[in-house]
Design a protein around this motif. Structure first.
Motif: not given
Lengths: 236, 231
Positions: A80-86, A138-141
């Motif tokens: 959830v964090l890596a795809e949307g920042g939440d 897309n999904d980088a963190f």
């Protein structure tokens, strides 16, 4: 964990009240007057060209906690964090080894920085996990997990150059509608896992300026490692 | 391990054993999202030899490793006294996978080197050159970059002719590459071992200039993590 935070706040407020009425007294938590606390200031500076970082998530925990590992599947909270920042799911993990958590209130823009403070009872092993999404992907963190801060004396600090990870939960197609940051304004979290489904280092973005005409990203969204600088300072 | 090879070196090993001789554990992690490593060659040796050196021409033994993943020539060229692990994974090290623990009794050797080809590339390899093994017990982490052997044009065309022994990329083990590419380039300007500039790739799986996929087969350094435990 939430209860812990509330209790800390209450005792802090009580302490302030007592001080303001001239009654100077030792202020500790209600249930353990002698507990020694440790407090860490966590500062992240965004070193990227054009990758705002989602509100920082910081966890303080013992040695038994890892928020991710290379080759391991991303947890739901990390996805959830890596795809949307939440980061709400990520920091609400109620695992017993977590001492406390904190979240930034806003994204950290390129060149900007943000500081969170986490405080818990002093323990022999204290480690920090920090995570934040590169929102024009897309999904980088980025982040670190299991950074041992047990040996930091009050006033001492340590720093780390943070790499870029790929959560492996969303294909790096860079297509319009799939990237939540300002480059696109597209979808954030989607429960479908259509990539390799393991965490690894990120390969970087291609962008439309590098021959990928379907990409919604431009050359300014490229990045290299490190993406951010982390400084942890023990303040109590 | 080259136990027989150690015997001629015994006097030397004995002399220096007071100062050295370590038991170490080595573990290699492929950090990448979409690249495979060919069989690892892990070598402990002295400062008298290298597997490779940046800014120098690749050795005749390094070239087949970097271009085709074969470590046979590196094994054959390994100096007497070296203590090696040859292909500890038993094949490819897939993306984000960690090798088994490789335990070595280093004898008189105080340098650690590691190489493996990175696929799909023409002559890219992950490398560690002559890392000094610490005398103090503990766990040490080293991050490795991807190098270009400088021995083959980076045309990014997959070419399995002669088992991949010809010019070209021998394979994309992930099964996620394209075909019929026209080639990215026909020249290799730096013929010394150097930091790999990365794959260019494209998103055309049936043509284009490159057979590798720019969304999958690029990378950022480092590409591997090595944990060495000195016991």
């Amino acid at each position: 964990m939430k209860q812990f935070n509330i209790r800390t706040l209450k005792s802090g407020a009580l302490c302030l009240m007592l001080a303001s009425t001239g009654l100077l007294t030792a202020c500790g938590s209600d249930d353990d007057k002698d507990a020694e606390m440790a407090s860490f200031e966590i500062t992240v500076t965004n070193l990227s060209a054009n990758q705002p970082l989602s509100p920082l998530a910081a966890l303080l925990h013992d040695a038994d906690y890892k928020a991710w590992s290379i080759g391991g599947m991303a947890s739901d909270g990390l996805e959830v964090l890596a795809e949307g920042g939440d980061n709400s799911t990520f920091i609400s993990d109620d695992a017993a080894m977590l001492m406390t958590s904190a979240s930034g209130s806003a994204p950290v823009g390129p060149g900007g920085s943000d500081t969170l403070t986490v405080t818990a009872d002093l323990a022999s092993v204290m480690q920090i996990t920090l995570a934040s999404m590169l929102v024009n992907t897309n999904d980088a963190f980025t982040g670190t997990t299991g950074l041992d801060v047990s040996d930091l004396a009050v006033g001492e600090s340590m720093n780390q150059a943070l790499p870029i990870y790929d959560a492996g939960t969303e294909a790096n197609d860079e297509m319009a509608g799939t990237i939540p940051g300002p480059a696109d304004g597209g979808e954030g979290f989607n429960a479908v896992r259509d990539d390799v489904d393991f965490v690894a280092r990120h390969p970087g973005v291609v962008t439309q300026n590098d021959g990928y005409s379907s990409s919604v990203l431009d050359e300014s969204h490229r990045f290299d490692s490190p993406i951010a600088r982390l400084v942890v300072k023990r303040v109590q | 391990m080259k136990i027989t090879a150690l015997i001629p070196a015994l006097p030397l090993a004995f002399m220096s054993s007071m100062a050295f001789s370590q038991n170490i554990d080595v573990q290699v992690t492929n950090l990448t999202h979409g690249l495979h490593f060919t069989p690892l060659f892990i070598s402990t040796h002295t400062s008298a030899s290298n597997l490779f050196e940046v800014g120098q021409t690749a050795s005749a033994a390094l070239k087949p490793m970097a271009e085709g993943g074969s470590i046979a020539d590196l094994i054959a060229a390994s100096p007497a006294g070296s203590v090696n692990s040859e292909n500890p994974v038993g094949g490819l090290l897939a993306p984000a996978i960690t090798s088994p623990v490789v335990s070595l009794d280093t004898g008189a050797n105080d340098k650690l080197s590691i190489v493996a080809m990175v696929l799909p590339t023409n002559d890219g390899f992950v490398g560690l050159d002559s890392w000094t093994i610490p005398s103090e017990a503990g766990s040490y982490t080293i991050y490795l970059n991807a190098y270009d052997a400088g021995t083959e044009v980076n045309d990014e065309v997959i070419d399995t002719v002669n088992g991949g022994g010809d010019d070209g990329i021998p394979a994309a083990p992930g099964g996620d590459a394209g075909m019929n590419a026209t080639g990215v380039t026909t020249t290799e300007s730096n013929t010394m071992v150097h930091i790999h500039r990365g794959n260019l790739g494209d998103t055309d799986l049936t043509g284009g200039v490159s057979d590798v996929d720019s969304r999958i087969h690029r990378w950022l350094n480092p590409v591997a993590k090595v944990v060495v435990t000195v016991k």
